[in-house]
Design a protein around this motif. Structure first.
Motif, PDB file in Angstrom:
ATOM      1  N   GLN A  79      -7.669  36.419  80.230  1.00 47.04           N
ATOM      2  CA  GLN A  79      -7.601  37.732  79.602  1.00 47.04           C
ATOM      3  C   GLN A  79      -8.774  37.951  78.656  1.00 47.04           C
ATOM      4  O   GLN A  79      -9.250  39.076  78.497  1.00 47.04           O
ATOM      5  N   MET A 134      -4.387  37.843  70.225  1.00 44.46           N
ATOM      6  CA  MET A 134      -4.172  36.449  69.832  1.00 44.46           C
ATOM      7  C   MET A 134      -3.879  36.260  68.342  1.00 44.46           C
ATOM      8  O   MET A 134      -3.091  35.377  67.987  1.00 44.46           O
ATOM      9  N   THR A 168      -3.795  32.203  82.158  1.00 46.20           N
ATOM     10  CA  THR A 168      -3.804  33.646  81.910  1.00 46.20           C
ATOM     11  C   THR A 168      -4.355  33.976  80.532  1.00 46.20           C
ATOM     12  O   THR A 168      -5.103  34.949  80.362  1.00 46.20           O
ATOM     13  N   ASN A 169      -4.010  33.163  79.530  1.00 41.15           N
ATOM     14  CA  ASN A 169      -4.481  33.437  78.166  1.00 41.15           C
ATOM     15  C   ASN A 169      -5.996  33.343  78.053  1.00 41.15           C
ATOM     16  O   ASN A 169      -6.610  34.017  77.223  1.00 41.15           O
ATOM     17  N   SER A 228       0.405  41.509  73.427  1.00 43.97           N
ATOM     18  CA  SER A 228       0.426  40.235  74.140  1.00 43.97           C
ATOM     19  C   SER A 228       1.831  39.836  74.551  1.00 43.97           C
ATOM     20  O   SER A 228       2.059  39.383  75.687  1.00 43.97           O
ATOM     21  N   GLU A 276       3.256  39.451  78.307  1.00 49.30           N
ATOM     22  CA  GLU A 276       3.802  38.195  78.821  1.00 49.30           C
ATOM     23  C   GLU A 276       5.169  38.395  79.466  1.00 49.30           C
ATOM     24  O   GLU A 276       5.512  37.698  80.425  1.00 49.30           O
TER      25      GLU A 276
END
Length: 283
Positions: free
Chosen positions: A97, A215, A93-94, A238, A242
């Motif tokens: 995105q 990030m 997912t990171n 973020s 999550e």
């Protein structure tokens, strides 16, 4: 004289000109236009493919790595000690995105860099329907791609780690909710990318702000005192995102519903800034 008169009177009359059809700018037509423009770009196919690949491939890699650690008898890393099939499958997912967010920036900022935005706004003088249509079209496309990706990655990952402490089936409580939350999170990231592209009108600037907010800022917040971290970090985009697809939550994280509301707030804020600049400044 009479001959001339007869000749002139016998000449065919010119055909009456037909009135030109009146084309109105409607929301449906703006949506169709943005849909056509989105799929006419090669970067759309490439980046969406990368986003789907990241979701599936990195999820499989994470589960295979976990399985190899378990079967080899080596001590698990702290991050893997409490891992589950869900968290391992959503490892990509990171990375996804970034692909979807960057494409969202290109959807709007790319038109400013090429000058095509002038033609778009000339066709839709009210301007705001252009922003809403771009966000709706690409957000929906990203949502579908992301949802397909996570629902493909999880069964594969669940099969890989079957028989290990991380084993989990799709019928486990909260799994479907988490998978849908992950797809919705990535769809909203795409919308934020569209908004940042329209707000900054620069591909490089939009990507930089997107990467920083998702990030870099969480890493900077970790440098603050612990009491501040607990109060601030869970409301960052973020971390709030999550929590939408996390299976378990502690006191330092938001619930799935609260995380969704916070992330929606960030999305609305980005769209509001983009709408204000679109209306107030020239293209």
């Amino acid at each position: 004289m009479s001959t001339t008169t007869v000749t002139e009177s016998s000449a065919p009359a010119p055909a009456p000109s037909r009135p030109r059809p009146d084309y109105k700018v409607t929301g449906r037509r703006v949506l169709r236009s943005e849909w056509a423009k989105l799929w006419s770009l090669r970067s759309t196919w490439i980046t969406l493919g990368l986003g789907l690949l990241f979701l599936i491939a990195f999820g499989v890699i994470a589960t295979v790595h976990y399985h190899s650690e378990i079967t080899s008898g080596r001590q698990l890393r702290p991050d893997d000690a409490h891992a589950s099939a869900l968290s391992l499958s959503l490892f990509g997912t990171n990375f996804a995105q970034l692909a979807l967010g960057v494409l969202g920036v290109l959807v709007t900022a790319g038109e400013y860099s090429t000058g095509m935005i002038r033609s778009t706004l000339a066709a839709v003088p009210r301007r705001l329907p252009v922003l809403w249509s771009k966000a709706a079209v690409f957000g929906l496309v990203a949502l579908v791609v992301a949802t397909v990706g996570v629902f493909v990655a999880f069964p594969i990952g669940s099969h890989v780690v079957s028989g290990t402490p991380a084993a989990m089936s799709i019928s486990h409580s909260g799994v479907i909710r988490a998978l849908l939350g992950a797809g919705l999170y990535l769809g909203l990231v795409a919308v934020i990318g569209v908004a940042l592209g329209a707000l900054l009108r620069s591909v490089a600037g939009g990507i930089a702000v997107l990467v920083a907010s998702l990030m870099l800022v969480p890493g900077l917040v970790s440098l603050l005192p612990s009491s501040w971290q607990d109060d601030i970090s869970k409301y960052l985009p973020s971390n709030a995102g999550e929590s939408m697809f996390a299976l378990t939550h502690d006191s330092t994280a938001l619930s799935p519903t609260a995380g969704l509301l916070v992330f929606l707030g960030w999305t609305v804020l980005a769209l509001a800034g983009a709408a204000y600049r679109l209306v107030r400044t020239d293209a």
